[in-house]
Enzyme design. Sequence first.
Site, PDB file in Angstrom:
ATOM      1  CG  ASP A   1      -1.588   1.321   1.476  1.00 28.56           C
ATOM      2  OD1 ASP A   1      -2.627   1.544   0.843  1.00 28.56           O
ATOM      3  OD2 ASP A   1      -1.088   2.130   2.279  1.00 28.56           O
TER       4      ASP A   1
ATOM      5  CG  ASP B   1      -3.812   3.716  -2.847  1.00 27.54           C
ATOM      6  OD1 ASP B   1      -4.643   2.819  -3.080  1.00 27.54           O
ATOM      7  OD2 ASP B   1      -3.943   4.533  -1.921  1.00 27.54           O
ATOM      8  CD  GLU B   2      -5.158  -0.823  -0.571  1.00 31.21           C
ATOM      9  OE1 GLU B   2      -5.002  -1.402   0.518  1.00 31.21           O
ATOM     10  OE2 GLU B   2      -6.282  -0.565  -1.044  1.00 31.21           O
TER      11      GLU B   2
END
Length: 413
Positions: free
Chosen positions: A13, A109-110
């Site tokens: 993350d 974003d992960e």
Amino acid sequence: MANANKRIVFLVDMQSFYASIEKAANPQLRNQPIVVAGDPERRSGVVLAACPIAKSYGVVTAEALWQAQQKCRNLVVVRPRMEMYIRISMQITQIFESFTDKVEPYSIDEQFLDVTGSVHLFGDVLQMAAQIRQRVWMETGINCRVGIGENKVLAKMACDNFAKKQEQGVFWLKREELADTLWKLPIEKLFGVGSRMKRHFHRMGVYQIRQLADMAPNVLMRRFGVNGEVLWRTARGLDDSPVSLNTYDTQKGIGHHMTLPRDYHTGAEIKVVLLELCEEVCRRARSKELMGSVLSVGCRGADLDALNGFGRQMKLEEQTNDVMTLYEAACCLFDRHWQKTPVRSIGVTLSKLVPDNVLQLNLFTDNHKRRSLAHAMDDIRTRYGQDAILRAASLLGAGQAKERARKIGGHYK
């Protein structure tokens, strides 16, 4: 040491992704409290990302910009640049692919990484996680956190509940240690439990994840259906889903959701947006050569914690990707369930998808002519831009299509 019979899955993350990118692009912002916020002129600004410094003042994601500015008087506000964020997200994916070929984007974003087959090339599990964090930092200037588990759900909860709070940014959540780690947390920390499900569990007297893990799964299934068993399995750290590039290849639905710049109060102006949403859903369905037979419509007010709005679905008379067919059904659902409360966000989804190579004959509607017209409009928009051809309703004050054509993901490019 990793058990040779267990998978090793990472959930990586990016910390304050949008804000971190802006700080990396502008070193003068490095030690300042910054937020990336949506269009302030049109909806008073909504915080999309806040850097750790801003968060230390109590600023949180998704709050109104004016609220954030009250908490932090010297807050620096940066408008989002979605094209850059997407480009850097793809760059980070390439970094991950140098460690393993099993990389699955979970969000911008992960990302999940199955490193079972490659961890031996990089030392041990923790050494590999450290190398990934270092590579991302050196090449992008972004700090990332790594949750580790034997499956995706454990890796996700390891990251969200533990790695983000560790100075080294890494945590390994092991099934045999759940009693001393995950099970001690409040029920809302379980992946898949939102505010509404939290209230359900509290009414049942379930306040800790341990209590859920100790329940009989058939009791939960009677109460919540299949989702009850899923939550029980999550609490026990059970998940068989693979890390795969093809996870989302079989599309179950095509949807489009819009947060409006202000409260919409009348059915007439809300239906302008409904038409635009149906237009976008059908355009995307046609681009994938799909049509669907189930329509879902949902809307909410500005107070996301209040139990207002609705979410309903209906089966259509025939499979379709025709705008006006979908719009008429959407209006029917909306008129039936809207309680005349102000609307701030609204969405439309088409599901039960099938290939669109079969054309339903209709004695009263020239489906072939409507399909040809729709494809012609699609071609014009592809060639000249989404606002090259608009419905007249989109030129009214309630219309959002022209403004949103200038944006990516609802934000300026």
